[in-house]
Design a protein around this motif. Structure first.
Motif, PDB file in Angstrom:
ATOM      1  N   TYR A 178       0.838  -1.206   0.000  1.00 14.52           N
ATOM      2  CA  TYR A 178       0.000   0.000   0.000  1.00 14.52           C
ATOM      3  C   TYR A 178       0.874   1.258   0.000  1.00 14.52           C
ATOM      4  CZ  TYR A 178      -4.349   2.546   0.798  1.00 14.52           C
ATOM      5  OH  TYR A 178      -5.442   3.343   0.654  1.00 14.52           O
ATOM      6  N   ILE A 179       1.812   1.322   0.942  1.00 14.46           N
ATOM      7  CA  ILE A 179       2.683   2.495   1.041  1.00 14.46           C
ATOM      8  C   ILE A 179       3.513   2.648  -0.239  1.00 14.46           C
ATOM      9  CG2 ILE A 179       4.653   3.507   2.291  1.00 14.46           C
ATOM     10  CD1 ILE A 179       3.518   2.295   4.852  1.00 14.46           C
ATOM     11  N   GLY A 180       4.042   1.518  -0.733  1.00  6.47           N
ATOM     12  CA  GLY A 180       4.828   1.540  -1.966  1.00  6.47           C
ATOM     13  C   GLY A 180       4.030   2.071  -3.147  1.00  6.47           C
ATOM     14  N   THR A 181       2.770   1.616  -3.278  1.00  2.00           N
ATOM     15  CA  THR A 181       1.917   2.086  -4.376  1.00  2.00           C
ATOM     16  C   THR A 181       1.643   3.585  -4.242  1.00  2.00           C
ATOM     17  OG1 THR A 181       0.790  -0.050  -4.260  1.00  2.00           O
ATOM     18  CG2 THR A 181      -0.237   1.619  -5.632  1.00  2.00           C
ATOM     19  N   THR A 182       1.343   4.001  -3.016  1.00  4.92           N
ATOM     20  CA  THR A 182       1.038   5.415  -2.787  1.00  4.92           C
ATOM     21  C   THR A 182       2.224   6.306  -3.155  1.00  4.92           C
ATOM     22  OG1 THR A 182      -0.288   4.678  -0.914  1.00  4.92           O
ATOM     23  CG2 THR A 182       0.156   7.038  -1.057  1.00  4.92           C
ATOM     24  N   LEU A 183       3.432   5.870  -2.778  1.00  2.00           N
ATOM     25  CA  LEU A 183       4.600   6.725  -2.981  1.00  2.00           C
ATOM     26  C   LEU A 183       5.193   6.627  -4.381  1.00  2.00           C
ATOM     27  CD1 LEU A 183       6.431   6.226   0.445  1.00  2.00           C
ATOM     28  CD2 LEU A 183       4.941   8.105  -0.234  1.00  2.00           C
ATOM     29  N   ARG A 184       5.238   5.407  -4.945  1.00  2.00           N
ATOM     30  CA  ARG A 184       5.929   5.238  -6.223  1.00  2.00           C
ATOM     31  C   ARG A 184       5.230   4.283  -7.198  1.00  2.00           C
ATOM     32  NH1 ARG A 184      11.167   6.810  -7.218  1.00  2.00           N
ATOM     33  NH2 ARG A 184      10.373   6.523  -9.311  1.00  2.00           N
ATOM     34  N   GLY A 185       3.930   4.132  -7.081  1.00  4.04           N
ATOM     35  CA  GLY A 185       3.188   3.306  -8.039  1.00  4.04           C
ATOM     36  C   GLY A 185       3.580   1.834  -8.015  1.00  4.04           C
ATOM     37  N   LYS A 186       3.452   1.175  -9.165  1.00  3.19           N
ATOM     38  CA  LYS A 186       3.671  -0.278  -9.250  1.00  3.19           C
ATOM     39  C   LYS A 186       5.079  -0.689  -8.860  1.00  3.19           C
ATOM     40  CE  LYS A 186       0.193  -1.956 -12.494  1.00  3.19           C
ATOM     41  NZ  LYS A 186      -0.435  -0.696 -12.986  1.00  3.19           N
ATOM     42  N   LYS A 187       6.078   0.060  -9.331  1.00  3.70           N
ATOM     43  CA  LYS A 187       7.463  -0.266  -8.978  1.00  3.70           C
ATOM     44  C   LYS A 187       7.679  -0.126  -7.479  1.00  3.70           C
ATOM     45  CE  LYS A 187       9.670   1.053 -13.297  1.00  3.70           C
ATOM     46  NZ  LYS A 187      10.218   2.237 -13.967  1.00  3.70           N
ATOM     47  N   GLY A 188       7.063   0.892  -6.909  1.00  3.78           N
ATOM     48  CA  GLY A 188       7.159   1.106  -5.466  1.00  3.78           C
ATOM     49  C   GLY A 188       6.562  -0.065  -4.707  1.00  3.78           C
ATOM     50  N   ALA A 189       5.404  -0.558  -5.187  1.00  5.26           N
ATOM     51  CA  ALA A 189       4.748  -1.701  -4.547  1.00  5.26           C
ATOM     52  C   ALA A 189       5.676  -2.912  -4.569  1.00  5.26           C
ATOM     53  CB  ALA A 189       3.437  -2.021  -5.261  1.00  5.26           C
TER      54      ALA A 189
END
Lengths: 175, 186
Positions: free
Chosen positions: B67-78
């Motif tokens: 969730y945090i990864g998606t919020t901050l940097r989209g799919k790559k972040g997730a």
């Protein structure tokens, strides 16, 4: 072996998809599927696995899935088990993170939790019921249960310390 | 300012590697790292994420990371966040599993594990008591008892029981809503 791998992957996808409530609420699913249905671990191996999952860092269910997968087929098994476990939840999270407001107001999500919250309680006690028989083999283990429970709940001793104390007690009693 | 992918990965790797006590123990660390230290996420937003991640199935720590990864940097972040939080567990557990069964025949290891098994049951039991205290009303205790009986006594499959309880919960919610409206109209 290919069939075992496939069936393990599907099993973990299934567990991950319905495992509401985190690690402990997941245990009965693990226990029923891994021990009873497929016989990939025995009850005592299952308990030993849980002990290791507790004393090592990281989420307990990830630790458990990695351990079980590794027992079945090394690094490939561990990868499949762990990936399977998070498969459905990760898709759900990516979808919902874009619609957080709608999800929060969702009547379905609020409604099912009226049933799921108490279900966690029943699930956890069902795990206790089914694994206890393999842990309580004599009078010493029953006494140890009482002592450890008082330490954990009464004196708020950290769970890892409780496991360490139990390990020492086991050594002293059974060697 | 945007967080770099390596930094995101390392933040989660660090928490995954050094947090004992499972996913719930990680939540305050996520908060410290992303809300207080780097201020990438607002306090209220974090509370929302917590509620949502607990309402979804799966591993709470991984749900949080994705969730945090998606919020901050989209799919790559997730992807990097999810990998970061699980990779330490993965490596540590495989290392232990690889050596453990060479030791199990050792007399001392057998004795130690006999004690440890008792502790594991105590920990599970204690988690059950904690959740039970949060549901100490007639409906909660009744539904918990129903779940226990179906699984432990009648050996119904947990998959089925979880589905049944979700449906029951939803029905209770709908009936509650209808009653509230009836009261409003009266």
């Amino acid at each position: 072996m290919l069939m075992t791998m496939l069936s393990m992957f599907i099993t973990f996808i299934g567990i991950g998809a319905v495992a509401f409530g985190g690690g402990y609420a997941m245990l009965p699913l693990f226990e029923r599927m891994i021990v009873d249905t497929h016989g990939w671990l025995t009850n005592t191996e299952f308990l030993d696995m849980l002990a290791i999952a507790q004393v090592t860092p990281g989420p307990i269910s990830i630790n458990s899935a990695t351990f079980i997968g590794f027992q079945i087929n090394g690094i490939i098994g561990a990868t499949l088990a762990t990936t399977g476990l998070v498969f459905v939840p990760v898709i759900l999270v990516s979808l919902i993170s874009h619609n957080a407001e709608r999800f929060k107001k969702s009547r379905l999500a609020q409604g099912i939790f009226i049933g799921l919250r108490p279900a966690f309680v029943g699930l956890i006690f069902a795990s206790v019921y089914s694994v206890a028989g393999d842990a309580y083999v004599d009078i010493y283990s029953v006494i140890l249960f009482g002592v450890l429970l008082v330490l954990l709940r009464g004196f708020k001793v950290h769970p890892i310390i409780v496991i360490v104390i139990a390990a020492i007690a086991g050594y002293v009693i059974y060697i | 300012m945007q967080i770099s992918l390596p930094k995101l990965f390392l933040s989660f790797l660090k928490i995954g590697a050094f947090t004992f006590g499972g996913g719930y123990a990680m939540i305050p660390l996520f908060e410290r790292e992303f809300v207080h230290r780097y201020k990438y996420i607002k306090e209220e937003e974090f509370e929302d994420i917590l509620v949502i991640c607990q309402s979804l199935p799966g591993v709470i720590a991984v749900n949080f990371a994705v969730y945090i990864g998606t919020t901050l940097r989209g799919k790559k972040g997730a992807l990097v966040s999810g990998l970061g939080v699980t990779l330490p567990s993965f490596v540590i557990i495989m290392t232990i599993a690889a050596f453990l069964y060479q030791l199990v025949d050792h007399e001392a290891v057998v004795a130690v594990f006999k004690g440890v098994r008792v502790a594991v049951v105590v920990l599970i039991f204690s988690a059950g008591v904690k959740f039970l205290k949060q549901n100490l009303h007639f409906r909660g205790v009744f539904l918990a008892f129903l779940t226990f009986t179906l699984i432990a006594v009648f050996y119904v499959h947990p998959f089925f029981v979880i589905g049944l309880l979700a449906v029951l919960g939803y029905l209770i919610y709908i009936v509650g809503e209808v009653n509230t409206h009836a009261d409003d109209n009266a």
